[in-house]
Design a protein around this motif. Structure first.
Motif, mmCIF file in Angstrom:
data_model
loop_
_atom_site.group_PDB
_atom_site.id
_atom_site.type_symbol
_atom_site.label_atom_id
_atom_site.label_comp_id
_atom_site.label_asym_id
_atom_site.label_seq_id
_atom_site.Cartn_x
_atom_site.Cartn_y
_atom_site.Cartn_z
ATOM 1 N N VAL A 16 0.876 -1.168 0.000
ATOM 2 C CA VAL A 16 0.000 0.000 0.000
ATOM 3 C C VAL A 16 0.917 1.222 0.000
ATOM 4 O O VAL A 16 1.686 1.425 0.934
ATOM 5 N N GLY A 17 0.892 1.983 -1.076
ATOM 6 C CA GLY A 17 1.835 3.082 -1.215
ATOM 7 C C GLY A 17 3.096 2.645 -1.946
ATOM 8 O O GLY A 17 3.143 1.596 -2.591
ATOM 9 N N GLU A 18 4.135 3.433 -1.821
ATOM 10 C CA GLU A 18 5.383 3.166 -2.531
ATOM 11 C C GLU A 18 6.163 2.018 -1.885
ATOM 12 O O GLU A 18 6.069 1.805 -0.674
ATOM 13 N N PRO A 19 6.939 1.282 -2.683
ATOM 14 C CA PRO A 19 7.777 0.222 -2.107
ATOM 15 C C PRO A 19 8.725 0.804 -1.057
ATOM 16 O O PRO A 19 9.297 1.884 -1.265
ATOM 17 N N PRO A 20 8.926 0.107 0.063
ATOM 18 C CA PRO A 20 9.803 0.606 1.132
ATOM 19 C C PRO A 20 11.274 0.360 0.807
ATOM 20 O O PRO A 20 11.980 -0.384 1.507
ATOM 21 N N LEU A 21 11.753 0.987 -0.266
ATOM 22 C CA LEU A 21 13.081 0.663 -0.791
ATOM 23 C C LEU A 21 14.190 0.914 0.228
ATOM 24 O O LEU A 21 15.153 0.139 0.319
ATOM 25 N N GLU A 22 14.073 1.980 0.990
ATOM 26 C CA GLU A 22 15.127 2.276 1.973
ATOM 27 C C GLU A 22 15.189 1.174 3.028
ATOM 28 O O GLU A 22 16.283 0.730 3.407
ATOM 29 N N ARG A 23 14.041 0.736 3.489
ATOM 30 C CA ARG A 23 14.007 -0.331 4.488
ATOM 31 C C ARG A 23 14.505 -1.655 3.912
ATOM 32 O O ARG A 23 14.951 -2.535 4.649
ATOM 33 N N MET A 24 14.443 -1.823 2.592
ATOM 34 C CA MET A 24 14.921 -3.038 1.939
ATOM 35 C C MET A 24 16.426 -3.025 1.712
ATOM 36 O O MET A 24 17.004 -4.042 1.316
ATOM 37 N N GLY A 25 17.063 -1.895 1.932
ATOM 38 C CA GLY A 25 18.495 -1.794 1.663
ATOM 39 C C GLY A 25 18.808 -1.570 0.196
ATOM 40 O O GLY A 25 19.907 -1.881 -0.271
ATOM 41 N N TYR A 26 17.854 -1.017 -0.518
ATOM 42 C CA TYR A 26 17.995 -0.793 -1.964
ATOM 43 C C TYR A 26 19.005 0.313 -2.232
ATOM 44 O O TYR A 26 19.008 1.342 -1.561
ATOM 45 N N ARG A 27 19.862 0.110 -3.218
ATOM 46 C CA ARG A 27 20.856 1.105 -3.605
ATOM 47 C C ARG A 27 20.688 1.468 -5.071
ATOM 48 O O ARG A 27 20.158 0.675 -5.866
ATOM 49 N N ALA A 28 21.150 2.639 -5.412
ATOM 50 C CA ALA A 28 21.103 3.075 -6.814
ATOM 51 C C ALA A 28 21.824 2.056 -7.691
ATOM 52 O O ALA A 28 22.922 1.606 -7.361
ATOM 53 N N GLY A 29 21.202 1.671 -8.779
ATOM 54 C CA GLY A 29 21.796 0.698 -9.690
ATOM 55 C C GLY A 29 21.392 -0.737 -9.432
ATOM 56 O O GLY A 29 21.708 -1.637 -10.233
ATOM 57 N N ASP A 30 20.693 -0.987 -8.319
ATOM 58 C CA ASP A 30 20.288 -2.370 -8.012
ATOM 59 C C ASP A 30 19.348 -2.938 -9.075
ATOM 60 O O ASP A 30 19.310 -4.153 -9.291
ATOM 61 N N GLU A 31 18.597 -2.070 -9.731
ATOM 62 C CA GLU A 31 17.671 -2.564 -10.749
ATOM 63 C C GLU A 31 18.420 -3.281 -11.874
ATOM 64 O O GLU A 31 17.919 -4.244 -12.449
ATOM 65 N N LYS A 32 19.639 -2.848 -12.162
ATOM 66 C CA LYS A 32 20.428 -3.493 -13.212
ATOM 67 C C LYS A 32 20.972 -4.846 -12.752
ATOM 68 O O LYS A 32 21.165 -5.752 -13.566
ATOM 69 N N ILE A 33 21.232 -4.961 -11.472
ATOM 70 C CA ILE A 33 21.705 -6.243 -10.931
ATOM 71 C C ILE A 33 20.552 -7.243 -10.877
ATOM 72 O O ILE A 33 20.705 -8.416 -11.234
ATOM 73 N N MET A 34 19.389 -6.774 -10.432
ATOM 74 C CA MET A 34 18.222 -7.646 -10.304
ATOM 75 C C MET A 34 17.748 -8.170 -11.644
ATOM 76 O O MET A 34 17.330 -9.325 -11.759
ATOM 77 N N GLN A 35 17.791 -7.323 -12.662
ATOM 78 C CA GLN A 35 17.202 -7.703 -13.948
ATOM 79 C C GLN A 35 18.070 -8.715 -14.668
ATOM 80 O O GLN A 35 19.212 -8.441 -15.016
ATOM 81 N N ALA A 36 17.534 -9.882 -14.865
ATOM 82 C CA ALA A 36 18.217 -10.967 -15.564
ATOM 83 C C ALA A 36 17.124 -11.863 -16.123
ATOM 84 O O ALA A 36 16.758 -12.862 -15.508
ATOM 85 N N PRO A 37 16.551 -11.500 -17.264
ATOM 86 C CA PRO A 37 15.367 -12.199 -17.777
ATOM 87 C C PRO A 37 15.549 -13.711 -17.836
ATOM 88 O O PRO A 37 16.535 -14.223 -18.372
ATOM 89 N N LEU A 38 14.591 -14.407 -17.261
ATOM 90 C CA LEU A 38 14.652 -15.864 -17.176
ATOM 91 C C LEU A 38 14.324 -16.499 -18.517
ATOM 92 O O LEU A 38 13.557 -15.959 -19.311
ATOM 93 N N ASP A 39 14.891 -17.662 -18.750
ATOM 94 C CA ASP A 39 14.637 -18.396 -19.994
ATOM 95 C C ASP A 39 13.292 -19.109 -19.963
ATOM 96 O O ASP A 39 12.727 -19.421 -21.018
#
Length: 510
Positions: free
Chosen positions: A303-326
């Motif tokens: 509900v609301g925005e993702p709690p990115l700070e509480r998740m330990g999210y850092r700038a650029g993490d989206e590029k690490i996470m993204q790895a399209p599955l086969d």
């Protein structure tokens, strides 16, 4: 449904399976959620469909401290009094570490084409880091060779919950350093086994082990801190992406997918609030990690925005996470009915059931997703307490197909817990007719999804053999093969023989 009605329904289902088609038709008309006998008769599967079964290292291997294996968090947890029903552990389990050749020969007898297994991280790296323990690598190399000799496609789940205890001592999954440690481990496996294993799933049910282990403490390491869950989930998303790249760098043959736990979510009412709550459930429990891999972002689970700070999210993490599955893999066991809890001011846990926490009826699951998820009892319940609702696998497969542009799908687990045992008056047979009925209807709905355009290429029954069922110990049996834990004798259940006939015919009316 009260207990008397349930027992009556279970006996009706068992009797119908014994009596054949006409009884099944009658049962289908009387049992909520049941599949018609016509649908079963019409069900067909494509040539080359991969019929399989699944197991997990800690649940079947035993040999918990042999050949250099390190301690896992499940070793520590099960050795702690009061954590597991009956005080059982996975120290011996099914002794598959020593009996794998026998089990894989039995898989061949059942005509299986695919075997989903997992590798124990502390067998490969006893402390979770550093050079591999070659005794562990050699063991799994022999296991993979035995699969191939028995005509089985090796399908490897890299992590099925048994984290090296030494890494938990460093903070566990909430410590984002584990993403790098895990990628190193995945790369070691691909380097040594990638010439024969081409199908890899980085994690089994990542929502379950992060939430159960760190959010509510039902699983090891037994923490109950919602921020620890959020951090653990984000570390796993990073690890998933890094592992995919490490595997593909080490093996040109590799395909990487998933083994997510999923339940179709149905809104409790047609209100906009309940429909939105069901969407949040789907985003959190079903596709949270899938969306991270495919699109480098988290879905609208909060509900609301993702709690990115509480998740330990850092700038650029989206590029690490993204790895399209086969390909996309997921389990199906049962469904959930979801209602909104946005107006609730106090939030508090709930009770563990099956593969997740059910919300306390007086409150919501947590203050960020704000929904209640209940497992209904409109259909019959298994002895493990899960509702049998075959339609759910159709709805789930079609929903994932639509949302992710009809990907290749692997059903990585589906099954039911019943305690049927060898019967002396039937020469030691295990007449588990309710399990046959479960699979018959489950698979009829899967065939309907195939007919409607879903690209499902495999189905893995949980499980090949009865095994150690986590915190429930030996109090549940899901296997196609009965295991007597006193002497490790294996007996193929009637459901196993039936499944073998289904595989041979590629249809259900056998």
């Amino acid at each position: 449904m009260d207990r008397r009605e349930f027992v009556s329904g279970a006996l009706t289902a068992a009797g119908a399976a014994l009596l054949g088609g006409n009884a099944r038709a009658t049962m289908s008309e009387q049992t909520p959620g049941a599949v018609s006998s016509d649908a079963v008769a019409k069900a067909r599967f494509p040539e080359g469909f991969l019929w399989g079964a699944a197991t997990a290292a800690y649940q079947v291997e035993g040999a918990w401290n042999e050949d250099g294996k390190g301690e896992s968090i499940w070793d520590r947890f099960t050795h702690t009094p009061g954590k597991v029903k009956g005080g059982t552990t996975g120290d011996v389990a099914c002794d598959q570490y020593h009996l794998y050749a026998q089990d894989l020969a039995l898989a061949k007898r059942l005509n299986l084409k695919s075997y989903r297994f997992s590798i124990s991280w502390p067998r490969i790296q006893p402390t979770g880091v550093g050079a591999p323990n070659m005794k562990g690598v050699d063991h799994y190399s022999k296991v993979v060779d035995a699969m191939l000799e028995n005509g089985l496609r090796p399908f490897c789940t890299i992590y099925h919950w048994d984290l090296p205890q030494a890494l938990e001592d460093k903070g566990g999954w909430p410590n984002r350093d584990l993403a790098n440690y895990y990628a190193d481990y995945a790369g070691i496996l691909a380097k040594h086994l990638g010439d024969r294993i081409t199908v890899w799933a980085p994690f089994n049910m990542p929502w379950s082990f992060t939430y159960m282990g760190y959010g509510v403490g039902a699983f090891p390491p037994g923490r109950a801190n919602f921020d620890d869950f959020l951090k653990a989930a984000h570390t796993v998303s990073l690890a998933q992406g890094q592992a995919l790249r490490a595997i593909k760098a080490a093996s040109s043959k590799a395909t990487v997918g998933s083994a997510y736990g999923m339940c179709p979510a149905y809104p409790k009412t047609d209100s906009e609030a309940d429909r939105a709550a069901a969407a949040r459930y789907h985003a959190m429990n079903n596709v949270f990690f899938l969306e991270a891999a495919m699109k480098g972002r988290y879905p609208k689970a909060f509900v609301g925005e993702p709690p990115l700070e509480r998740m330990g999210y850092r700038a650029g993490d989206e590029k690490i996470m993204q790895a399209p599955l086969d390909w996309v893999g997921f389990h199906y066991y049962t469904r959930r009915v979801v209602s909104d809890a946005s107006d609730v001011r106090a939030f508090g846990g709930g009770g563990f059931s099956g593969t997740e926490i059910e919300a306390d009826p007086a409150t919501g699951r947590d203050p960020l997703t704000r929904f209640r998820a209940e497992m209904p009892a409109e259909g019959p319940l298994t002895e493990s307490g899960l509702e049998v609702w075959p339609r759910g696998i159709y709805d789930l497969v079609m929903q994932i197909s639509r949302e992710y542009d009809y990907p290749a799908i692997e059903i990585t687990e589906s099954g039911c817990g019943y305690l049927d045992a060898p019967y002396e008056k039937e020469n030691g047979r295990v007449p588990d007719m309710r399990r046959i009925a479960f699979f018959r209807e489950d698979l009829a709905e899967l065939a309907r999804a195939l007919a409607d355009g879903a690209k499902v290429r495999s189905f893995h029954a949980w499980s090949l053999i009865d095994n150690f069922e986590w915190a429930n110990g030996h109090s549940e049996r899901y296997g196609l093969i009965y295991v007597d834990y006193r002497d490790q004798k294996r007996t193929i259940k009637d459901s196993g023989h039936w499944y073998g006939r289904v595989i041979a015919a590629n249809r259900l009316d056998v």
